[in-house]
Every structure is written in structure tokens, then in C-alpha cells.
Design a protein around this motif. Structure first.
Motif: not given
Length: 251
Positions: A24-47
Motif C-alpha cells: 500500500h501507499g503512504m497513509g494507506g493500509g492493507t484494507g485499500v486493496w479490498a476492491p482489488f482483491c475481490q476479482d477472482q482472476p487474481l487467484l486464478d492467475h497467482f498461486g
């Protein structure tokens, strides 16, 4: 339990054999990736998908502000043993990701996407940021006010709606009210050595930005001689504004 309930450490395991590290970026946190991590193709592509928290984001920093390299060293264990690592870092996280890719621990990194990094800093800008870093974080009367301030620090304004997963951890109740959990000391990290990082990083380097991000320009990114990507219609936080557009940079 899904990805968003396990946002620090190894959070996904499939069968593709590739790993993605999200920083994450300055002032962010792990939660900023919540929308990004909702896409199933993420886990389809990365183990493996690892979502990591940087110092000063959620708790005060002990001692001096850590350098970019020191932060990268803290992330090195997350990619140890992986054979094919892609790093996606936003803003501060993009610099830390490049530091990791340029280190001995980054020998297994095949691609680093640095998104929304401010690559050029004037002395006046560094001085102004340093003055803010020296001041204690303000305490607000309400949680909503503290959340608004935390979102602004993270660049989650305008079309970048702060994810609920980010806001849950971004503020805490303290004596006298509510306060962002970001330690302003992190703002004193200084000027990144972008030329060195781009030159020394293992694997491919991509410098990406939203079209309307005021932090950098297309010409500034083009000056580093690596692949650049401009995401149309987006601002400083494309991974929140349009996760699919950013996903296309790493898959």
C-alpha cells in the motif's frame, strides 16, 4: 472467510505457482486493496497473494523513520522461497517494492509495477512534508472526522471511495476523541532514488499512473526508459477507482 478477512501475510493459495505482493501507499493500509482483491482472476492467475502493512500504518513507529530500504527488508520474508514474484506497489509502496526488487532478496522478482509514485521532489516540497511529519496527529471529535482525515492522507478522495476495510483500521478511539492510526513520522522518509532503483531492479519494471494523478506526469515517467502505462480517466488511486484496470497490469 475470504481474502479481505486475512489481509496481512499469505492470503490466497491456488495452483498457478506465481506470487503477487501488494504494498500500500503512504497513509494507506492493507484494507485499500479490498476492491482489488475481490476479482477472482487474481487467484486464478497467482498461486499466492500477500498483502502487507508498512511501518507506521496502524501503530506508531519506534525510533527514527525507517528508510525505503529498511522497509523493503521487512517485506523480504514474504517473498522468500517464491520462484516467480510480481510486486504491485502504490505510491510509497511502489518505491518500497522497487527497493525490494533491487535487493539481493529480490532475485526472484520477475515484474514490479510501481503505481502512482511521485518520482520528482523539490527541496521545498520535502521541507513542507517534513514540517508536517514533525507534528503530532490531530485528535478529532468524531470517528467520521478522523476517517475523513485518514482518507485524505491516503489519497482516497473524489472518485476513490475509501474501502470499509481500510476505514476500520484507519482510526482509533483515543483520549479526547478519535485519531488516525497513521504515524505522520512516515512522511519524513525523504526522496526516492528512482534512477538507481529502476536500473537495479530485478525483472521488468512498469511505472504506471492515473491520467489525472497530479503527483507525476507522463513525461517524468518516460524519462526512466522503462515501460510506462497511463490509465485513462483515473486519479492517484487507480487500484481503488478501477481495480480491473490495475489487474490488467499484473496478469
Amino acid at each position: 472467510m475470504g481474502l479481505l478477512d486475512r489481509l496481512t501475510g499469505r492470503v490466497g493459495r491456488g495452483g498457478a505457482g506465481r506470487m503477487l505482493l501488494l504494498v500500500h501507499g503512504m497513509g494507506g493500509g492493507t484494507g485499500v486493496w479490498a476492491p482489488f482483491c475481490q476479482d477472482q482472476p487474481l487467484l486464478d492467475h497467482f498461486g499466492d497473494v500477500a498483502v502487507v502493512a508498512l511501518p507506521g500504518h496502524g501503530a506508531p513507529v519506534a525510533g527514527a523513520t525507517p528508510s525505503f530500504g529498511e522497509m523493503a527488508a521487512l517485506l523480504a520474508p514474504h517473498i522468500a522461497g517464491a520462484r516467480d514474484v510480481t510486486i504491485l506497489g502504490h505510491s510509497l509502496g511502489g518505491v518500497v517494492g522497487l527497493e525490494l526488487a533491487a535487493s539481493a532478496a529480490g532475485a526472484n522478482v520477475t515484474r514490479t509495477v510501481a503505481l502512482g509514485v511521485k518520482v520528482s521532489w523539490t527541496d521545498d516540497e520535502l521541507q513542507r512534508v517534513g514540517s508536517v511529519a514533525a507534528k503530532p496527529m490531530r485528535v478529532f471529535a468524531s470517528r467520521a472526522q478522523a476517517e475523513e482525515r485518514a482518507a485524505a492522507i491516503a489519497g482516497l478522495t473524489g472518485p476513490a471511495v475509501p474501502p470499509a476495510a481500510f476505514l476500520r483500521a484507519a482510526v482509533a478511539e483515543v483520549e479526547g476523541g478519535w485519531q488516525p492510526t497513521f504515524d505522520p513520522k512516515m512522511l519524513a522518509v525523504g526522496r526516492p532514488q528512482m534512477g538507481r532503483l529502476v536500473a537495479e531492479a530485478h525483472g521488468e519494471v512498469v511505472l504506471a499512473r492515473g491520467e489525472h494523478d497530479p503527483m507525476q506526469s507522463d513525461d517524468e515517467l518516460a524519462g526512466f526508459g522503462v515501460q510506462t502505462e497511463t490509465l485513462p480517466g483515473l486519479g492517484h488511486s487507480p487500484h481503488v477507482e478501477d481495480p480491473a484496470a490495475v489487474l490488467a497490469l499484473v496478469v
